[in-house]
Write a protein that holds these residues in place. Structure first.
Motif, PDB file in Angstrom:
ATOM      1  N   LYS A  52       0.820  -1.204   0.000  1.00  0.00           N
ATOM      2  CA  LYS A  52       0.000   0.000   0.000  1.00  0.00           C
ATOM      3  C   LYS A  52       0.859   1.262   0.000  1.00  0.00           C
ATOM      4  CE  LYS A  52      -4.006  -2.060   0.057  1.00  0.00           C
ATOM      5  NZ  LYS A  52      -4.943  -1.924  -1.082  1.00  0.00           N
ATOM      6  N   ALA A  53       2.045   1.162  -0.582  1.00  0.00           N
ATOM      7  CA  ALA A  53       2.938   2.304  -0.589  1.00  0.00           C
ATOM      8  C   ALA A  53       2.405   3.416  -1.489  1.00  0.00           C
ATOM      9  CB  ALA A  53       4.327   1.888  -1.060  1.00  0.00           C
ATOM     10  N   PRO A  54       2.335   4.645  -0.985  1.00  0.00           N
ATOM     11  CA  PRO A  54       1.966   5.775  -1.842  1.00  0.00           C
ATOM     12  C   PRO A  54       3.135   6.116  -2.767  1.00  0.00           C
ATOM     13  CG  PRO A  54       2.612   6.565   0.321  1.00  0.00           C
ATOM     14  CD  PRO A  54       2.626   5.057   0.391  1.00  0.00           C
ATOM     15  N   ALA A  55       2.918   7.027  -3.681  1.00  0.00           N
ATOM     16  CA  ALA A  55       3.955   7.391  -4.653  1.00  0.00           C
ATOM     17  C   ALA A  55       5.252   7.804  -3.974  1.00  0.00           C
ATOM     18  CB  ALA A  55       3.448   8.519  -5.553  1.00  0.00           C
ATOM     19  N   SER A  56       5.156   8.487  -2.850  1.00  0.00           N
ATOM     20  CA  SER A  56       6.346   8.967  -2.149  1.00  0.00           C
ATOM     21  C   SER A  56       7.238   7.837  -1.644  1.00  0.00           C
ATOM     22  CB  SER A  56       5.936   9.839  -0.960  1.00  0.00           C
ATOM     23  OG  SER A  56       5.007   9.144  -0.133  1.00  0.00           O
ATOM     24  N   LEU A  57       6.689   6.647  -1.485  1.00  0.00           N
ATOM     25  CA  LEU A  57       7.455   5.504  -0.992  1.00  0.00           C
ATOM     26  C   LEU A  57       7.564   4.407  -2.056  1.00  0.00           C
ATOM     27  CD1 LEU A  57       6.000   5.071   2.639  1.00  0.00           C
ATOM     28  CD2 LEU A  57       7.659   6.736   1.795  1.00  0.00           C
ATOM     29  N   SER A  58       7.293   4.761  -3.299  1.00  0.00           N
ATOM     30  CA  SER A  58       7.169   3.755  -4.348  1.00  0.00           C
ATOM     31  C   SER A  58       8.283   3.821  -5.389  1.00  0.00           C
ATOM     32  CB  SER A  58       5.823   3.925  -5.066  1.00  0.00           C
ATOM     33  OG  SER A  58       5.782   3.174  -6.261  1.00  0.00           O
ATOM     34  N   PRO A  59       9.112   2.770  -5.497  1.00  0.00           N
ATOM     35  CA  PRO A  59      10.119   2.718  -6.567  1.00  0.00           C
ATOM     36  C   PRO A  59       9.492   2.693  -7.955  1.00  0.00           C
ATOM     37  CG  PRO A  59      10.569   1.064  -4.872  1.00  0.00           C
ATOM     38  CD  PRO A  59       9.193   1.598  -4.608  1.00  0.00           C
ATOM     39  N   VAL A  60       8.247   2.228  -8.046  1.00  0.00           N
ATOM     40  CA  VAL A  60       7.564   2.229  -9.340  1.00  0.00           C
ATOM     41  C   VAL A  60       7.299   3.657  -9.788  1.00  0.00           C
ATOM     42  CG1 VAL A  60       5.526   1.477 -10.619  1.00  0.00           C
ATOM     43  CG2 VAL A  60       6.524  -0.023  -8.879  1.00  0.00           C
ATOM     44  N   TRP A  61       6.698   4.445  -8.904  1.00  0.00           N
ATOM     45  CA  TRP A  61       6.375   5.825  -9.259  1.00  0.00           C
ATOM     46  C   TRP A  61       7.632   6.673  -9.434  1.00  0.00           C
ATOM     47  CZ3 TRP A  61       2.364   7.491 -11.522  1.00  0.00           C
ATOM     48  CH2 TRP A  61       1.074   7.030 -11.220  1.00  0.00           C
ATOM     49  N   VAL A  62       8.503   6.665  -8.417  1.00  0.00           N
ATOM     50  CA  VAL A  62       9.670   7.557  -8.462  1.00  0.00           C
ATOM     51  C   VAL A  62      10.720   7.044  -9.442  1.00  0.00           C
ATOM     52  CG1 VAL A  62      11.520   8.626  -7.131  1.00  0.00           C
ATOM     53  CG2 VAL A  62       9.256   8.345  -6.099  1.00  0.00           C
ATOM     54  N   GLY A  63      11.047   5.758  -9.325  1.00  0.00           N
ATOM     55  CA  GLY A  63      12.108   5.213 -10.151  1.00  0.00           C
ATOM     56  C   GLY A  63      11.710   4.960 -11.594  1.00  0.00           C
ATOM     57  N   GLN A  64      10.600   4.277 -11.783  1.00  0.00           N
ATOM     58  CA  GLN A  64      10.215   3.890 -13.135  1.00  0.00           C
ATOM     59  C   GLN A  64       9.468   4.992 -13.890  1.00  0.00           C
ATOM     60  OE1 GLN A  64       8.209   0.039 -13.213  1.00  0.00           O
ATOM     61  NE2 GLN A  64       9.543  -0.764 -11.608  1.00  0.00           N
ATOM     62  N   VAL A  65       8.509   5.634 -13.238  1.00  0.00           N
ATOM     63  CA  VAL A  65       7.707   6.632 -13.943  1.00  0.00           C
ATOM     64  C   VAL A  65       8.422   7.977 -14.013  1.00  0.00           C
ATOM     65  CG1 VAL A  65       5.507   7.877 -14.020  1.00  0.00           C
ATOM     66  CG2 VAL A  65       5.559   5.473 -13.318  1.00  0.00           C
ATOM     67  N   LEU A  66       8.743   8.544 -12.852  1.00  0.00           N
ATOM     68  CA  LEU A  66       9.327   9.887 -12.838  1.00  0.00           C
ATOM     69  C   LEU A  66      10.722   9.918 -13.454  1.00  0.00           C
ATOM     70  CD1 LEU A  66       9.172  12.859 -12.035  1.00  0.00           C
ATOM     71  CD2 LEU A  66       9.940  12.211  -9.734  1.00  0.00           C
ATOM     72  N   ARG A  67      11.568   8.989 -13.047  1.00  0.00           N
ATOM     73  CA  ARG A  67      12.954   9.036 -13.519  1.00  0.00           C
ATOM     74  C   ARG A  67      13.120   8.371 -14.885  1.00  0.00           C
ATOM     75  NH1 ARG A  67      15.544  11.798  -9.903  1.00  0.00           N
ATOM     76  NH2 ARG A  67      15.401  11.431  -7.649  1.00  0.00           N
ATOM     77  N   ASP A  68      12.644   7.141 -15.046  1.00  0.00           N
ATOM     78  CA  ASP A  68      12.886   6.419 -16.298  1.00  0.00           C
ATOM     79  C   ASP A  68      11.982   6.898 -17.435  1.00  0.00           C
ATOM     80  OD1 ASP A  68      14.781   4.977 -14.913  1.00  0.00           O
ATOM     81  OD2 ASP A  68      13.516   3.209 -14.631  1.00  0.00           O
ATOM     82  N   GLN A  69      10.682   6.972 -17.186  1.00  0.00           N
ATOM     83  CA  GLN A  69       9.753   7.322 -18.262  1.00  0.00           C
ATOM     84  C   GLN A  69       9.729   8.829 -18.561  1.00  0.00           C
ATOM     85  OE1 GLN A  69       5.821   5.632 -17.685  1.00  0.00           O
ATOM     86  NE2 GLN A  69       6.665   3.695 -16.942  1.00  0.00           N
ATOM     87  N   LEU A  70       9.736   9.639 -17.522  1.00  0.00           N
ATOM     88  CA  LEU A  70       9.663  11.084 -17.731  1.00  0.00           C
ATOM     89  C   LEU A  70      11.041  11.735 -17.822  1.00  0.00           C
ATOM     90  CD1 LEU A  70       6.679  11.998 -15.370  1.00  0.00           C
ATOM     91  CD2 LEU A  70       6.651  11.453 -17.802  1.00  0.00           C
ATOM     92  N   GLY A  71      12.075  11.002 -17.438  1.00  0.00           N
ATOM     93  CA  GLY A  71      13.433  11.485 -17.630  1.00  0.00           C
ATOM     94  C   GLY A  71      13.934  12.491 -16.624  1.00  0.00           C
ATOM     95  N   PHE A  72      13.372  12.492 -15.418  1.00  0.00           N
ATOM     96  CA  PHE A  72      13.836  13.455 -14.409  1.00  0.00           C
ATOM     97  C   PHE A  72      15.000  12.878 -13.615  1.00  0.00           C
ATOM     98  CE2 PHE A  72      13.436  15.544 -10.161  1.00  0.00           C
ATOM     99  CZ  PHE A  72      13.821  16.809 -10.586  1.00  0.00           C
ATOM    100  N   SER A  73      16.116  13.570 -13.614  1.00  0.00           N
ATOM    101  CA  SER A  73      17.311  13.093 -12.911  1.00  0.00           C
ATOM    102  C   SER A  73      17.678  13.966 -11.716  1.00  0.00           C
ATOM    103  CB  SER A  73      18.503  13.047 -13.878  1.00  0.00           C
ATOM    104  OG  SER A  73      18.758  14.331 -14.428  1.00  0.00           O
ATOM    105  N   GLY A  74      16.825  14.930 -11.392  1.00  0.00           N
ATOM    106  CA  GLY A  74      17.127  15.852 -10.306  1.00  0.00           C
ATOM    107  C   GLY A  74      16.598  15.411  -8.960  1.00  0.00           C
TER     108      GLY A  74
END
Length: 364
Positions: free
Chosen positions: A260-282
């Protein structure tokens, strides 16, 4: 404080140009990942002196203001001057929520000229006019010593009955294009004025039916992929200093049915979506880790560890649930203990430290 350039400084350049003292220990790296709230409203207050000492010793990387910290603009400026002087070579983030409308820490009550809400700005101004408004705002914030404003809100006002976004007019509108245009004005205005920004609330709070301040928020049935579009646009245009990860759960992005991890605790959201798919490295900062969405569902230690594993770089604690000056040391102890026992976790601390250093290198 001025931001150097519009684009993120390349990490390799930053590391090459950083002075030798920033070859940090685990303890120092962990300290930079902590941003906390504090008590007191003047430089002579014991709590303000205590948090200034934490900054000087590298035990925290920044502070956030609430309205309770604002007695007068002169006192705010004096406190911020002290915070910055405590660590001149590696300045602390000095942050606040100054969105406009109802969400402002600095108000007319202390002589600060307020600005309209995001909804009102989009309804009455062009993006160019909005940029001038935000440039003026940022200049006034920088004059007081602030270098980070937690905005713009890039949530889409999909649910008109939303209790935390629509209710307060915090979104620029329902259209991803309109939101991106005015968010761009917010970011460019702040950069011109010398203040960093943080897009929020990833991956989108505008369709939700509940408020993460009050408890668990499930956006599975309401969230739309269009809510990612402002992030996609602004990231592609190099207009993102920081992203704030929201405490928002979506079953389709969970690691398993029981998670039940929210986005803030989720490697899927932060790692896969934000960083990998959207390309954010900051830099990614969590929303306040003392919101009930976190406190009611995760232990103190679990929340900290999961946030880091997810890919967050800064842990934001308002220190309002049970105020104590030792909170930062408790957070840091969890980070360091896990890092000493887990090389992969230690590598994450180093990665976050380097991202934070890259962003702080844009402040002079």
């Amino acid at each position: 404080m001025h931001i150097i350039g519009a684009a993120l400084v390349g990490l390799a350049m930053v590391l090459a140009s950083s002075a030798a003292p920033f070859a940090a220990t685990l303890d120092e790296m962990a300290g930079q990942m902590i941003l906390v709230g504090f008590r007191g409203d003047g430089p002579a207050d014991a709590s303000v002196k205590a948090v200034t000492k934490l900054i000087a010793q590298g035990r925290i990387g920044g502070v956030m203001y609430l309205k309770t910290n604002v007695k007068s603009l002169a006192a705010v400026r004096a406190m911020n001057k002290g915070f910055l002087a405590a660590s001149p070579d590696l300045p602390p983030f000095i942050a606040l929520d100054q969105e406009g409308g109802s969400i402002e820490r600095l108000t007319r009550d202390v002589g600060f000229a307020e600005i309209p809400s995001a909804r009102a700005v989009a309804a009455t101004m062009s993006p160019d006019e909005a940029e001038r408004l935000y440039t003026n705002l940022a200049g006034r914030l920088a004059h007081l010593g602030f270098n980070l404003n937690f905005g713009p809100v890039v949530d889409l006002e999909i649910n008109p009955d939303n209790p935390i976004i629509a209710r307060y007019g915090r979104a620029y509108g329902k259209s991803a294009q309109v939101v991106a245009e005015f968010a761009e004005a917010f970011v460019k205005g702040h950069r011109a004025g010398g203040v960093l920004t943080a897009l929020k609330h990833f991956p989108g709070h505008g369709s939700s039916r509940a408020d993460s301040h009050e408890g668990f928020v499930d956006i599975t049935a309401t969230w739309r992929r269009s809510e990612l579009e402002p992030y996609r646009t602004l990231i592609a245009d190099g207009l993102v200093d920081m992203v704030m990860a929201g405490h928002l759960y979506h079953a389709d992005f969970a690691q398993g049915r029981q998670d039940k991890a929210p986005a803030s605790l989720s490697p899927v959201w932060v790692g896969q979506v934000l960083r990998d798919q959207l390309g954010f490295s900051g830099v990614v900062v969590t929303d306040d880790m003392e919101m009930k969405a976190i406190r009611s569902n995760f232990s103190f230690k679990e929340a900290i560890e999961r946030a880091v594993i997810a890919g967050d770089d800064i842990l934001l604690y308002s220190n309002t649930a049970d105020y104590h000056i030792g909170l930062a040391d408790e957070i840091r102890a969890v980070l360091v203990a896990r890092a000493k026992a887990d090389p992969a976790f230690a590598a994450r601390l180093k990665q976050s430290y380097e991202r934070i250093l890259a962003l702080k290198n844009r402040l002079d």
